[in-house]
Every structure is written in structure tokens, then in C-alpha cells.
Scaffold this active site. Structure first.
Site, short mmCIF file in Angstrom:
data_model
loop_
_atom_site.label_atom_id
_atom_site.label_comp_id
_atom_site.label_asym_id
_atom_site.label_seq_id
_atom_site.Cartn_x
_atom_site.Cartn_y
_atom_site.Cartn_z
N CYS A 15 24.28 -14.28 -17.10
CA CYS A 15 25.29 -14.05 -18.12
C CYS A 15 24.78 -13.15 -19.24
CB CYS A 15 25.70 -15.36 -18.79
SG CYS A 15 26.32 -16.56 -17.63
N GLY A 41 27.10 -9.90 -16.13
CA GLY A 41 28.16 -10.80 -15.67
C GLY A 41 29.47 -10.08 -15.53
N ASN A 116 23.42 -18.50 -21.51
CA ASN A 116 22.82 -17.76 -20.39
C ASN A 116 21.63 -18.56 -19.91
OD1 ASN A 116 20.73 -14.80 -20.15
ND2 ASN A 116 21.88 -15.82 -18.55
N GLY A 117 21.58 -18.79 -18.60
CA GLY A 117 20.48 -19.56 -18.02
C GLY A 117 21.02 -20.70 -17.20
N TYR A 256 14.66 -6.33 -11.94
CA TYR A 256 16.01 -5.98 -11.51
C TYR A 256 17.10 -6.18 -12.56
CZ TYR A 256 20.61 -6.74 -9.42
OH TYR A 256 21.94 -6.72 -9.17
P1 AMP Z 1 19.93 -7.69 -0.19
O1 AMP Z 1 18.48 -7.62 0.21
O2 AMP Z 1 20.84 -6.95 0.71
O3 AMP Z 1 20.37 -9.10 -0.37
O4 AMP Z 1 20.11 -7.00 -1.61
C1 AMP Z 1 19.01 -6.62 -2.35
C2 AMP Z 1 19.44 -5.78 -3.51
O5 AMP Z 1 20.31 -6.51 -4.37
C3 AMP Z 1 18.23 -5.43 -4.33
O6 AMP Z 1 17.87 -4.12 -4.01
C4 AMP Z 1 18.65 -5.53 -5.76
O7 AMP Z 1 18.95 -4.26 -6.30
C5 AMP Z 1 19.90 -6.36 -5.72
N1 AMP Z 1 19.63 -7.71 -6.24
C6 AMP Z 1 18.46 -8.35 -6.39
N2 AMP Z 1 18.63 -9.58 -6.91
C7 AMP Z 1 19.94 -9.72 -7.12
C8 AMP Z 1 20.75 -10.76 -7.66
N3 AMP Z 1 20.22 -11.89 -8.09
N4 AMP Z 1 22.08 -10.55 -7.74
C9 AMP Z 1 22.63 -9.42 -7.30
N5 AMP Z 1 21.91 -8.40 -6.77
C10 AMP Z 1 20.59 -8.54 -6.67
#
Ligand code: AMP
Length: 472
Positions: A15, A41, A116-117, A256
Site C-alpha cells: 500500500c 497499490g 501499509n504492511g 522491486y
Molecule cells: P513472475 O516471475 O512471472 O511471477 O514475475 C516476476 C516479475 O514480477 C518480476 O520481474 C518483478 O518485476 C515483478 N514482481 C516481483 N515481485 C512482485 C510482487 N510482489 N508483486 C507484483 N509484481 C512483482
């Protein structure tokens, strides 16, 4: 208890939180702040504002900030104090009743909360509160905090907030409104960011500094782990701190989650990501003609890789930024369709080349697998996959949305099996030591998703109150 457990499986809340105290245009600034925090979010957004007569107004809606909150709503949200929230949660619990801020009236007046958290003892507390007769309106773990404040027997709001925050475990960066007072607080380990700024005589609080840039507020400092600030009409008072714990800033925010133009954990996120990319190039060099990112989250890491390796950076993948939440996948398409809707390769820069793809993380591996097959189809001669973080082996219980352990690619396959699964010529993950070493002066960090070392107790999990059992 069954329902409690099911409800509280919940809500891995990623969030954005924002608050203003002491500004005529509090709601408008909050809207803009949330707009800058949109990446944290995308599911719902809301603002609560209180005017000088003590009248509270709220508007919440589903979707992106600009979809959920319109100009007319902002005009109605009068007052010099406001709290806002942009929320993302796992699918299925995407409902307006779970949108924040949570707002109630209790014996002291208005109580609103933006969180958030993820709390790690929310199910236990909730069961206890329900047993005592509390009626919950949502499935959010955050609502537990509202009840704890409202049911506290302490004599004034400061004490009630203190008592409530002393009972919750896990990750919380909070903006709580009690009448015209904003309480801004972080859990004692400081998992999630929360920063303090000022705009003229007003005080602003945000999840990330990028929100301050948009409203031209000045960054003052980070709110510290365990710190509780009481802010009223632009003036700050410090309340007693929560019992100290060893700090554990989430390193995945740097990998990320946070925006590259934000400053968190004392460093610019872009700088941290470049350092990860440079270290990755040292640990896993490649003989290649071009390096490129999976936009946008790995742009900075790919730049770092290119700087260190001397391999030219290319823009080989173009991302479509306009994919709404309502996008419907036609039936007659293959499984890579979703990836192809989001990314398209630039054939001219890939054809006949040996390429390095830098991604920030592999979660399920579905995106990467689709990308790799697209890049092969574009005529790449060799594909070297590089990941600017270590293998993700464990779910997060502190607010990053991760699938169960079984769904995490790296917890099922060895690195070489992942290479085969993706169909690449070589693969290299940044080492844990390399990642931590690149940003060591900004720690200590929570690296539980890579190591399984969970700094805050996982009370609900250990007591069997979470559905996601056996996650470690
Ligand atoms: P996947 O391996 O297809 O599940 O997606 C990996 C990609 O999703 C990574 O390259 C990140 O850029 C992105 N990502 C990593 N963690 C998250 C997350 N918690 N929520 C949404 N996207 C994520």
C-alpha cells in the site's frame, strides 16, 4: 475460528499511505500524493478529511487513484487535515469494504486509519476481539488496530494509540487520524518506509519521497522504527517509542517495490538498483552484444550491469503502460498472451545478437518464460538471463504480495532447472552477500524472502490461524 482463519489469510497489503496536517488544500495534496504512490497499490484508493468544525468526510473507490477519486470528491473533502491510502491486495478480496482509510466514530470522535504492511498476529487478536463482541466490517488485518484503539480503556487518544500499537506484531507504517490529530507511526523493526516532510507550515507524511516531489514538499527525515509522531495543525510532538527491536528494513523495497526516484533507507532507490546491477555483472559476466531490462522495474539494474560490463544498453522491450485492470483475455490465445500484451520486443535490436536480459526478481517465472520465448522468436542468437536479487524461496508475511512457497519457482527448481525451464543459454542470480554488500550501510535488512529468517514472530502462522501453512 474457521471463518477467522479464512478471513485473516488476507491481505498481503502492499500500500501507499499519505497524510497532511495544517494545509488548506489537504485533500488535494493527499490526492496528488497518492497519485505519486500509485505503484504501491492499484486496487482502491481513499481519502478522509476533517474540517475546522470537526466534520469528517470520506471518499473511497475501486481502481486507480484517478479512477477512484474525482475532482468533485476532492472539493467536498474540506479541511486542513487529511489521510489517504492506495491499496493493492491479492485477488478475491478486492472489494470496497476493504478499501482504506478505515473510518469509524468512537467515544473520542473520529478515528480513521491508513496502514501499509501486514500484521502477523492479526488473526489471533481478531478472534479475541470477536469473542468479546466486536463486529468487524472488513477482512483487513488493519481493522484490528481500529478496534484496539476504540476499545482501549486508557484516558486519552495518545494513550489509546500507544496501547493499541503495543499489542500488534509484524509490519506497520501507519497514518491514524483521531479528530484533527494525525498519528504517524512505524513498527519497531521498520519493515515498510514512512517519511516526514513539510510544505510551508504544513506537515506531510508519505510512504515514499516521490510523493513529496510531486507536491513540492521538502523531505525532513524518515520516521524511525518504533517512532510515533503526533501531528496537529502542522506541529509535531513525539510520543514515547514502542519497545525497540532490531531494525529490519525490507530489502525487497529496494529490489522491486519502491520507485527508483524515491529515497528510502537513506539511499536513492535508483542508486541501490544500479549497485545491484553492477555487482551482478561482476558475479555473472556474460559474453554478449547487448544488455536490456524488463521495463520498468529493472531499468536501473540493467544500467548498472551495462556500466560495469561495458556491454551496450539497448531498449529491446517496449512496455504498454495502458493495460487497465479490466483487460479481458480473449479465449483463443496461448498462455504467453498476457506477457505479449504487456511487452513487445524491438526486433531490430535483438535479431542475430547475443543478449543479456536483466530482471529484478523471479517470482513464479511466468513473465520471464513468456519474454524469453518472444525474444527467441525475435531472432536472438544467445539469451543470458540475469536477476538482480537472489532466488526468492520464502513467502513474505510483512506486506509484499508473494505466492505460497509451492508457487515460488526457485523453491521448486534448482538454478539449472530454472535455466532449462526458461529456455536460456545461461542464468545468474545476484548472491545474497552481493546484494546486501551493495547497500550494507543502509541496513540492517529483512531478507526473509531470500533466507527464511523472519525477524518478527509469525504468531498467526505458528498457531495455525493462517491458511498458508508450512510456508517456511
Ligand atoms: P513472475 O516471475 O512471472 O511471477 O514475475 C516476476 C516479475 O514480477 C518480476 O520481474 C518483478 O518485476 C515483478 N514482481 C516481483 N515481485 C512482485 C510482487 N510482489 N508483486 C507484483 N509484481 C512483482
Amino acid at each position: 475460528m474457521g471463518d477467522v482463519a479464512r478471513d485473516s489469510k488476507s491481505l498481503h497489503d502492499e500500500c501507499g499511505v499519505f497524510a497532511v496536517s495544517g494545509h488548506e488544500a489537504a485533500a488535494e495534496l493527499t490526492f496528488l500524493g497518492l497519485y505519486a504512490l500509485q505503484h504501491r497499490g492499484q486496487e482502491s484508493a481513499g481519502i478522509v478529511a476533517i474540517d475546522d468544525d470537526g466534520q469528517t468526510r470520506i471518499h473511497k473507490g475501486m481502481g486507480l487513484v484517478a479512477e477512484a477519486i474525482k475532482e468533485a470528491h476532492i472539493r467536498e473533502l474540506r479541511g486542513r487535515t487529511a489521510v489517504g491510502h492506495a491499496r493493492y491486495s491479492t485477488a478475491g478480496e478486492s472489494e470496497l469494504r476493504n478499501a482504506q482509510p478505515a473510518l469509524v466514530n468512537y467515544r473520542e470522535g473520529t478515528l480513521a486509519l491508513a496502514h501499509n504492511g501486514n500484521l502477523t498476529n492479526a488473526a489471533e487478536l481478531r478472534a479475541k476481539l470477536v469473542g468479546e463482541g466486536a463486529i468487524f466490517q472488513s477482512t483487513m488485518d488493519s481493522e484490528v488496530i481500529v478496534h484496539l484503539i476504540a476499545r482501549s480503556q486508557r484516558p486519552d487518544p495518545d494513550e489509546q494509540v500507544l496501547e493499541a500499537l503495543g499489542q500488534i506484531e509484524g509490519a506497520f507504517s501507519l497514518a491514524i487520524l483521531v479528530n484533527d490529530v494525525v498519528y504517524a507511526a512505524r513498527d519497531p523493526r521498520g519493515f515498510r518506509p514512512l517519511v516526514l516532510g513539510k510544505k510551508g507550515g504544513a506537515i506531510v507524511v508519505a510512504s515514499e519521497t516521490c510523493a513529496f516531489d510531486l507536491i513540492e514538499a521538502d523531505y525532513i527525515r524518515d520516521i524511525e522504527p518504533g517512532e510515533i509522531l503526533k501531528i496537529r495543525d502542522g506541529k509535531i510532538e513525539q510520543l514515547p517509542r514502542l519497545t525497540p527491536e532490531a531494525p529490519a528494513a525490507c530489502i525487497f523495497e529496494l529490489v522491486y517495490f519502491a520507485r527508483p526516484d524515491s529515497r528510502i533507507w537513506g539511499c536513492t532507490v535508483d542508486t541501490a538498483r544500479r549497485a545491484f546491477g553492477r555487482q551482478l555483472a561482476r558475479e555473472h559476466p556474460a559474453d554478449a552484444d547487448a544488455v536490456f531490462s524488463v521495463p520498468d522495474s529493472s531499468n536501473s539494474a540493467a544500467l548498472g550491469f551495462s556500466e560495469e560490463s561495458g556491454i551496450p544498453l539497448e531498449l529491446a522491450l517496449i512496455r504498454n503502460h495502458y493495460i487497465g485492470r479490466t483487460f479481458i483475455q480473449p479465449v483463443q490465445t496461448d498462455r504467453d498472451f498476457k506477457v505479449r500484451v504487456k511487452y513487445n520486443p524491438v526486433r531490430g535490436v535483438i535479431e542475430g545478437k547475443r543478449v543479456v536480459i536483466v530482471d529484478d526478481s523471479l517470482v513464479r517465472g511466468t513473465t520471464s518464460r513468456g519474454l524469453v520465448s518472444m525474444i527467441r522468436d525475435s531472432g536472438a542468437r544467445e539469451i543470458h538471463f540475469r536477476i538482480s536479487s537472489p532466488p526468492i524461496l520464502h513467502p513474505c508475511f510483512y506486506g509484499i504480495d508473494m505466492p505460497t512457497k509451492e508457487e515460488l519457482l526457485a523453491s521448486r527448481l534448482t538454478v539449472d532447472e530454472i535455466r532449462q525451464h526458461l529456455g536460456v543459454d545461461s542464468i545468474g542470480y545476484l548472491s545474497l552477500a552481493g546484494m546486501i554488500g551493495a547497500v550494507s550501510e543502509h541496513g540492517p535488512f529483512c531478507d526473509a524472502c531470500f533466507t527464511g529468517n523472519y525477524p518478527a514472530p509469525l504468531s498467526d502462522l505458528e498457531k495455525g490461524l493462517l491458511v498458508t501453512a508450512d510456508c517456511r
